[in-house]
Write a protein that holds these residues in place. Sequence first.
Motif, PDB file in Angstrom:
ATOM      1  N   GLY A  45       0.778  -1.224   0.000  1.00 50.53           N
ATOM      2  CA  GLY A  45       0.000   0.000   0.000  1.00 50.53           C
ATOM      3  C   GLY A  45       0.811   1.276   0.000  1.00 50.53           C
ATOM      4  N   GLN A 120      -0.548  -0.630   4.640  1.00 52.87           N
ATOM      5  CA  GLN A 120      -1.323  -1.860   4.782  1.00 52.87           C
ATOM      6  C   GLN A 120      -0.366  -2.993   5.128  1.00 52.87           C
ATOM      7  N   SER A 133      -5.207  -1.690   7.516  1.00 50.64           N
ATOM      8  CA  SER A 133      -5.199  -1.002   6.224  1.00 50.64           C
ATOM      9  C   SER A 133      -5.721   0.420   6.405  1.00 50.64           C
TER      10      SER A 133
END
Length: 511
Positions: A45, A120, A133
């Motif tokens: 992420g 994340q 997340s």
Amino acid sequence: MVTHVSMASLKLVLLLFILSFFNLNTCKAQEQNTDPVYLYHNCSGGNTTANSAYQLNVGTLFSSLSSKSIEFSNDTVGTSSSDRVYGLFMCRGDVPTALCQQCVFNATRRLRSECSLAKQAVIWYDECTVRYSNRSFFSTVAVRPRLGLLNTANISNQESFMKLLFSTINTTADEAANFSVGLKKYATKQANISGFQSLYCLAQCTPDLSPQDCRSCLSGVIGDLPWCCQGKQGGRVLYPSCNVRYELYPFYRQVTPAPPPSSPLLPPPASANSQGGGGISTGTIVAIVVPITVAVLLFIVGICFLSRRARKNQGSLKEGKNVDDITTVESLQFSFGTISAATNNFSAENKLGEGGFGEVFKGALPTGQEIAVKRLSKSSGQGGEEFKNEVVVVAKLQHRNLVRLLGFCLQGEEKILVYEYVPNKSLDYTLFDPEKQRELDWRRRYKIIEGTARGIQYLHEDSRLRIIHRDLKASNILLDSDLSPKISDFGMARIFGVDQTQGNTDRIVGT
């Protein structure tokens, strides 16, 4: 005299029963008191900045999850959408509360270290899964990243075994998806393979999933079992939202049924006629019970031994080229046509530089993923198979401060390594560029020093395979979009065929 001998025999029988149940409880106690077993983690992420509001919220989330004494919990921390963090943990359905809490604590502590800036992350232990997340994922099926683990021992009759496995594991999944007692979507099943061997299966989903979503998720992991564990005596596939596992030994905890009452084993009260022909003598009872007790005792010891040995034989497997598949040669290999197309036939416009091991080109895969391609010079001392094996070994080294090796290409004399692309070039480029060096305030310099040290510590001490870099310098420290350092060219001595194992050498290596 006969009464004295009979009483002594009965005491022996009772002692053997006590020893057998003590050994069973000792074996279970050892299983239950074992520390949580770490399997794998994935950070993704992109990165945030250190001490940002998001990272502070991640720390608060970890503290909240670690304080819970239940099997499953999800939580949200943060008031604004830009810094809000979502997280959950799930413990395996048979794990005691104390071990569950310890597992969550260990998992969050490792995530603080390994994924300290990631937006994340998911981490798997044998006993629990923890995930967070910057986007809400509650009540949603997540199938990537995935993790596979396999027992390296092969099964003898693969066709009939896999048929039995799929039948049993699907029944287990059906039961897990529809389990509605407490905070569980968890089930186990046992099936008979032969008179002396059984199959043990487990399936579990995060309880926030609907029965339909849970079964859909479990169908995915079951469908991945051939990818992971075809013909193996044990294996499992784990998604962030669900997982399945099978073994030839009972790897999960079971509720021990109450032992049958002992009174029928005791002789009738002594009387004047007790030695007559109408009843069973004490000696007969002893002759029957003692061998059975000894057999039970040996069986329990054998189960404990096989269970521990089987766990030591577990091997690991991760997900495909674009995620984490780093176990098999096939999963790491790119075709020469793919690499050539990605780099525009190794054009000069795509060339990033040239080092001691060869030229480096920027490329893009058909998926859009950017890569760095290192085209090794043809002076490598490795044969093809040796080269493949060493690439697999080095690809297993994963740390946020190491450049990730995605795969390789081998065609004729061409030996090519494929890495993740790191956008801000190398540290020396930034240090010696008058414009770029202004970005390196003391905070960023400290961050680069610390990250480089963490990467080297991982290579030297924390990884399964100890790697000595042999050529650490500013040009081999790359900077990502947040100017976090990533060490490159580690393990090149192995991949390129240079002997790295000799303890005594007169040759100085590196710059």
